[in-house]
Design a protein around this motif. Structure first.
Motif, PDB file in Angstrom:
ATOM      1  N   ALA B  82       0.796  -1.227   0.000  1.00  0.00           N
ATOM      2  CA  ALA B  82       0.000   0.000   0.000  1.00  0.00           C
ATOM      3  C   ALA B  82       0.833   1.283   0.000  1.00  0.00           C
ATOM      4  O   ALA B  82       0.548   2.185  -0.801  1.00  0.00           O
ATOM      5  CB  ALA B  82      -0.973  -0.021   1.176  1.00  0.00           C
ATOM      6  N   PRO B  83       1.858   1.433   0.853  1.00  0.00           N
ATOM      7  CA  PRO B  83       2.595   2.696   0.819  1.00  0.00           C
ATOM      8  C   PRO B  83       3.228   2.967  -0.530  1.00  0.00           C
ATOM      9  O   PRO B  83       3.214   4.108  -1.015  1.00  0.00           O
ATOM     10  CB  PRO B  83       3.674   2.513   1.896  1.00  0.00           C
ATOM     11  CG  PRO B  83       3.183   1.430   2.767  1.00  0.00           C
ATOM     12  CD  PRO B  83       2.371   0.534   1.902  1.00  0.00           C
ATOM     13  N   GLY B  84       3.735   1.899  -1.176  1.00  0.00           N
ATOM     14  CA  GLY B  84       4.318   2.084  -2.499  1.00  0.00           C
ATOM     15  C   GLY B  84       3.268   2.523  -3.498  1.00  0.00           C
ATOM     16  O   GLY B  84       3.487   3.430  -4.305  1.00  0.00           O
ATOM     17  N   LEU B  85       2.092   1.873  -3.421  1.00  0.00           N
ATOM     18  CA  LEU B  85       1.000   2.246  -4.327  1.00  0.00           C
ATOM     19  C   LEU B  85       0.581   3.684  -4.111  1.00  0.00           C
ATOM     20  O   LEU B  85       0.096   4.345  -5.016  1.00  0.00           O
ATOM     21  CB  LEU B  85      -0.209   1.342  -4.068  1.00  0.00           C
ATOM     22  CG  LEU B  85      -0.361   0.149  -4.977  1.00  0.00           C
ATOM     23  CD1 LEU B  85      -1.617  -0.603  -4.624  1.00  0.00           C
ATOM     24  CD2 LEU B  85      -0.413   0.611  -6.424  1.00  0.00           C
ATOM     25  N   ALA B  86       0.730   4.167  -2.886  1.00  0.00           N
ATOM     26  CA  ALA B  86       0.314   5.541  -2.610  1.00  0.00           C
ATOM     27  C   ALA B  86       1.327   6.528  -3.155  1.00  0.00           C
ATOM     28  O   ALA B  86       0.966   7.575  -3.679  1.00  0.00           O
ATOM     29  CB  ALA B  86       0.125   5.742  -1.103  1.00  0.00           C
ATOM     30  N   ILE B  87       2.619   6.209  -3.020  1.00  0.00           N
ATOM     31  CA  ILE B  87       3.618   7.248  -3.298  1.00  0.00           C
ATOM     32  C   ILE B  87       3.936   7.355  -4.788  1.00  0.00           C
ATOM     33  O   ILE B  87       4.240   8.449  -5.271  1.00  0.00           O
ATOM     34  CB  ILE B  87       4.901   7.012  -2.471  1.00  0.00           C
ATOM     35  CG1 ILE B  87       5.747   8.267  -2.523  1.00  0.00           C
ATOM     36  CG2 ILE B  87       5.679   5.825  -2.962  1.00  0.00           C
ATOM     37  CD1 ILE B  87       6.801   8.313  -1.512  1.00  0.00           C
ATOM     38  N   VAL B  88       3.836   6.253  -5.536  1.00  0.00           N
ATOM     39  CA  VAL B  88       4.221   6.331  -6.953  1.00  0.00           C
ATOM     40  C   VAL B  88       3.336   7.317  -7.725  1.00  0.00           C
ATOM     41  O   VAL B  88       3.854   8.198  -8.418  1.00  0.00           O
ATOM     42  CB  VAL B  88       4.233   4.923  -7.581  1.00  0.00           C
ATOM     43  CG1 VAL B  88       4.385   5.012  -9.079  1.00  0.00           C
ATOM     44  CG2 VAL B  88       5.370   4.118  -6.992  1.00  0.00           C
ATOM     45  N   PRO B  89       1.986   7.230  -7.601  1.00  0.00           N
ATOM     46  CA  PRO B  89       1.164   8.226  -8.315  1.00  0.00           C
ATOM     47  C   PRO B  89       1.469   9.649  -7.863  1.00  0.00           C
ATOM     48  O   PRO B  89       1.476  10.571  -8.686  1.00  0.00           O
ATOM     49  CB  PRO B  89      -0.266   7.835  -7.964  1.00  0.00           C
ATOM     50  CG  PRO B  89      -0.190   6.441  -7.522  1.00  0.00           C
ATOM     51  CD  PRO B  89       1.140   6.264  -6.906  1.00  0.00           C
ATOM     52  N   ALA B  90       1.770   9.813  -6.564  1.00  0.00           N
ATOM     53  CA  ALA B  90       2.053  11.165  -6.080  1.00  0.00           C
ATOM     54  C   ALA B  90       3.281  11.736  -6.767  1.00  0.00           C
ATOM     55  O   ALA B  90       3.346  12.935  -7.051  1.00  0.00           O
ATOM     56  CB  ALA B  90       2.259  11.132  -4.572  1.00  0.00           C
ATOM     57  N   LEU B  91       4.270  10.860  -7.044  1.00  0.00           N
ATOM     58  CA  LEU B  91       5.467  11.335  -7.749  1.00  0.00           C
ATOM     59  C   LEU B  91       5.172  11.568  -9.234  1.00  0.00           C
ATOM     60  O   LEU B  91       5.755  12.446  -9.850  1.00  0.00           O
ATOM     61  CB  LEU B  91       6.590  10.308  -7.615  1.00  0.00           C
ATOM     62  CG  LEU B  91       7.369  10.293  -6.309  1.00  0.00           C
ATOM     63  CD1 LEU B  91       8.244   9.067  -6.245  1.00  0.00           C
ATOM     64  CD2 LEU B  91       8.217  11.533  -6.188  1.00  0.00           C
ATOM     65  N   LEU B  92       4.254  10.733  -9.784  1.00  0.00           N
ATOM     66  CA  LEU B  92       4.010  10.784 -11.226  1.00  0.00           C
ATOM     67  C   LEU B  92       3.305  12.072 -11.649  1.00  0.00           C
ATOM     68  O   LEU B  92       3.465  12.521 -12.777  1.00  0.00           O
ATOM     69  CB  LEU B  92       3.168   9.590 -11.665  1.00  0.00           C
ATOM     70  CG  LEU B  92       3.912   8.252 -11.753  1.00  0.00           C
ATOM     71  CD1 LEU B  92       2.957   7.160 -12.147  1.00  0.00           C
ATOM     72  CD2 LEU B  92       5.037   8.354 -12.754  1.00  0.00           C
ATOM     73  N   ILE B  93       2.507  12.653 -10.739  1.00  0.00           N
ATOM     74  CA  ILE B  93       1.720  13.829 -11.128  1.00  0.00           C
ATOM     75  C   ILE B  93       2.617  14.908 -11.706  1.00  0.00           C
ATOM     76  O   ILE B  93       2.303  15.539 -12.710  1.00  0.00           O
ATOM     77  CB  ILE B  93       0.941  14.369  -9.913  1.00  0.00           C
ATOM     78  CG1 ILE B  93      -0.194  13.418  -9.572  1.00  0.00           C
ATOM     79  CG2 ILE B  93       0.379  15.745 -10.200  1.00  0.00           C
ATOM     80  CD1 ILE B  93      -0.987  13.826  -8.372  1.00  0.00           C
ATOM     81  N   PHE B  94       3.778  15.082 -11.090  1.00  0.00           N
ATOM     82  CA  PHE B  94       4.630  16.196 -11.478  1.00  0.00           C
ATOM     83  C   PHE B  94       5.255  16.016 -12.855  1.00  0.00           C
ATOM     84  O   PHE B  94       5.827  16.951 -13.410  1.00  0.00           O
ATOM     85  CB  PHE B  94       5.725  16.404 -10.434  1.00  0.00           C
ATOM     86  CG  PHE B  94       5.758  17.796  -9.893  1.00  0.00           C
ATOM     87  CD1 PHE B  94       6.408  18.797 -10.591  1.00  0.00           C
ATOM     88  CD2 PHE B  94       5.127  18.115  -8.714  1.00  0.00           C
ATOM     89  CE1 PHE B  94       6.429  20.086 -10.109  1.00  0.00           C
ATOM     90  CE2 PHE B  94       5.139  19.408  -8.238  1.00  0.00           C
ATOM     91  CZ  PHE B  94       5.792  20.395  -8.946  1.00  0.00           C
ATOM     92  N   ALA B  95       5.145  14.803 -13.435  1.00  0.00           N
ATOM     93  CA  ALA B  95       5.811  14.540 -14.707  1.00  0.00           C
ATOM     94  C   ALA B  95       5.315  15.458 -15.812  1.00  0.00           C
ATOM     95  O   ALA B  95       6.067  15.821 -16.714  1.00  0.00           O
ATOM     96  CB  ALA B  95       5.601  13.083 -15.108  1.00  0.00           C
ATOM     97  N   VAL B  96       4.039  15.866 -15.759  1.00  0.00           N
ATOM     98  CA  VAL B  96       3.503  16.658 -16.867  1.00  0.00           C
ATOM     99  C   VAL B  96       3.492  18.155 -16.552  1.00  0.00           C
ATOM    100  O   VAL B  96       3.033  18.942 -17.367  1.00  0.00           O
ATOM    101  CB  VAL B  96       2.061  16.215 -17.217  1.00  0.00           C
ATOM    102  CG1 VAL B  96       2.074  14.791 -17.737  1.00  0.00           C
ATOM    103  CG2 VAL B  96       1.155  16.338 -16.028  1.00  0.00           C
ATOM    104  N   VAL B  97       3.975  18.543 -15.374  1.00  0.00           N
ATOM    105  CA  VAL B  97       3.945  19.960 -15.005  1.00  0.00           C
ATOM    106  C   VAL B  97       5.218  20.624 -15.503  1.00  0.00           C
ATOM    107  O   VAL B  97       6.315  20.222 -15.138  1.00  0.00           O
ATOM    108  CB  VAL B  97       3.833  20.125 -13.481  1.00  0.00           C
ATOM    109  CG1 VAL B  97       3.854  21.591 -13.109  1.00  0.00           C
ATOM    110  CG2 VAL B  97       2.576  19.469 -12.980  1.00  0.00           C
ATOM    111  N   PRO B  98       5.108  21.640 -16.360  1.00  0.00           N
ATOM    112  CA  PRO B  98       6.316  22.328 -16.827  1.00  0.00           C
ATOM    113  C   PRO B  98       6.867  23.242 -15.739  1.00  0.00           C
ATOM    114  O   PRO B  98       6.135  24.081 -15.210  1.00  0.00           O
ATOM    115  CB  PRO B  98       5.824  23.137 -18.032  1.00  0.00           C
ATOM    116  CG  PRO B  98       4.381  23.356 -17.768  1.00  0.00           C
ATOM    117  CD  PRO B  98       3.886  22.205 -16.958  1.00  0.00           C
ATOM    118  N   VAL B  99       8.141  23.043 -15.395  1.00  0.00           N
ATOM    119  CA  VAL B  99       8.730  23.889 -14.354  1.00  0.00           C
ATOM    120  C   VAL B  99       9.495  25.062 -14.955  1.00  0.00           C
ATOM    121  O   VAL B  99      10.025  25.896 -14.233  1.00  0.00           O
ATOM    122  CB  VAL B  99       9.665  23.090 -13.434  1.00  0.00           C
ATOM    123  CG1 VAL B  99       8.903  22.027 -12.700  1.00  0.00           C
ATOM    124  CG2 VAL B  99      10.800  22.477 -14.205  1.00  0.00           C
TER     125      VAL B  99
END
Lengths: 156, 341
Positions: B82-99
């Motif tokens: 469960a913790p892994g399942l929780a954290i991976v999507p949280a990291l993935l969100i930023f992939a499409v955000v232009p910094v």
């Protein structure tokens, strides 16, 4: 839920956020105690001190009134006759033993009030932690040492 | 496309992004503790190094070296997963955000976004939806009433608040039709940031921000909507049985959600990395983005310091009887504006 409720709620939330923002801008009230001393009042009562006269004689005349006045029995005094050649105190007698048990003391100041010669006073040194029971049983020799505790007196 | 621009550069970019996000998470906790302290007229952490900057490192070390306990009555596979399942999507969100804008490095034009996918915003919503699984499975696998209640609340809360969030995002996507050349609009966050929109449309978009921010609070389950872990009712909700690094992963997830949601909101509502003089010095864009992100995190913390937690039924009633209808009205008005212009 009506729209007017929503507006009312938004106003209330804005008010509460203004309160916290004011607190943020006002800055912290915390005193960093061990590094920053806390100001105490002039009549603050902390550890006992035994006083001497200017000529070096002890004020205490071993009358045991402090022991009698102590509500918790923290003070123990044993009196002895003064040697006329080498008097310890100006009176007939002096305190051979003068002990205060700070584990019992409630810092009420009754000993200070009872003392007829102002020999015992409650000073300003309040950092009294000790590593053993003996550390907290203060004897005459330690109490007679003049102290200048690092405290700030609060202006009233 | 040679292999360098296909594999190596995205790999390096994702590595940098993950490192920055994880450090950012650590210092987001520091920022929150410090700020909450100031809001309560305390000083906050200040023991380890100057301004307490060592506290996150000490926390991390403590979490890693704590005993790892898996209770005997839990579903072990799901509990660990469960913790892994929780954290991976949280990291993935930023992939499409232009910094930041495209910068030129070693003669190559490098866009400062890990993946400029054309379904940008859909990606954000989808990945955020998957993120709920970690929490629900964690609560379920713990085999504990409080954890299960926390997990159930989370699922209801997130499903409910995804609706107004989605509707508001649809309204904003409609306005992108005014910014693209062919009038078809776009889902890509990179293009949304790059877009030139008339000033009145920008103001109209900003009007939706308070509503969107409320849905963000609920989606990231931040105070005042921290129902998954309502301390005074559910102990710690879905993370009651978790300790050591597994707890840290859940904790990380919470803060990464804040960072991710802030990044998306900054891109959609506040022009992302854009600011004065970005054309002359593209690297400035990164700093503008960081500043806007920090301002957004500040807003999160400010709200959490000010507003008490409502009751659970109040939360859902607010969503279904106020937020959702209001966002539908907003969507309708936006659609009318876009058609008439």
């Amino acid at each position: 839920m009506a729209v007017s409720d929503g507006i009312k709620g938004a106003v209330e939330i804005a008010k509460s956020m203004a309160v916290t923002l004011r607190a943020l801008l006002a800055g912290p009230l915390t005193v960093q105690y061990p590094e920053q001393p806390i100001a105490i009042y002039p009549r603050f009562r902390a550890r006992h001190e035994l006083r001497r006269y200017g000529n070096g004689l002890e004020r205490c005349i071993g009358c045991m009134l402090c022991e009698a006045a102590c509500p918790t029995g923290a003070i123990h005094v044993e009196a002895a006759e003064n040697d006329p050649e080498h008097p310890v105190s100006p009176g007939e007698r002096y305190a051979k033993v003068w002990e205060v048990n700070l584990m019992r003391c409630i810092f009420c100041g009754d000993c200070e009030t009872a003392c007829p010669v102002e020999a015992v006073v409650l000073g300003h040194e309040y950092e009294l932690a000790g590593y053993s029971r003996d550390d907290l049983l203060w004897t005459k020799e330690r109490l007679l040492e003049p102290t200048r505790p690092n405290v700030i007196i609060r202006t009233e | 496309m040679d292999w360098i621009s296909l594999i190596l550069i995205p790999a390096i970019k994702s590595l940098i992004l993950v490192i920055v996000l994880l450090t950012g998470f650590a210092y987001a906790t520091w920022f929150e503790r410090k700020l909450i302290g100031r809001f309560q007229q305390r000083i906050g952490p200040n023991r380890a190094w100057t301004f307490g900057l060592g506290h996150p490192i000490a926390d991390a070390l403590k979490m890693i070296f704590k005993e790892e306990i898996v209770p005997s009555y839990v579903d072990k596979i799901l509990f660990v997963m469960a913790p892994g399942l929780a954290i991976v999507p949280a990291l993935l969100i930023f992939a499409v955000v232009p910094v930041g804008p495209n910068i030129t490095l070693f003669g190559r034009e490098i866009p400062l976004v890990v993946a400029d996918v054309n379904i940008g915003l859909l990606w954000v919503l989808a990945v955020a939806g998957v993120g709920v699984y970690g929490i629900i499975l964690g609560g379920w696998a713990s085999n504990n009433k409080y954890s299960l209640l926390g997990a159930l609340r989370t699922s209801a809360q997130m499903l409910s608040y995804e609706l107004p969030m989605g509707v508001l995002l649809i309204a904003i996507l409609l306005t992108t039709a005014l910014g693209t050349a062919d009038g078809a609009g776009t889902l890509s966050l990179v293009q949304i940031v790059n877009m030139e929109l008339p000033w009145y449309i920008r103001i109209w978009i900003l009007l939706a921000f308070p509503l969107y921010f409320i849905t963000m609070l609920a989606e990231t389950s931040r105070k005042p909507f921290d129902f998954p872990e309502t301390e005074n009712e559910l102990v710690a909700g879905f993370q009651t049985e978790y300790g050591s690094i597994k707890f840290a992963l859940f904790y990380m997830t919470e803060y990464l959600h804040i960072l991710g949601a802030s990044g998306v909101a900054v891109s959609v509502f506040f022009g992302g990395w854009r600011g004065p003089f970005v054309e002359q010095a593209p690297i400035l864009g990164v700093f503008y983005f960081a500043a806007k992100l920090i301002a957004m995190v500040f807003l999160f913390i400010w709200v959490s310091a000010s507003v008490p937690r409502p009751r659970y039924d109040q939360l859902l009633r607010f969503c279904w009887t106020f937020l959702f209808p209001v966002s539908l009205v907003y969507l309708a008005i936006t659609a009318a504006i876009v058609i008439l212009l």
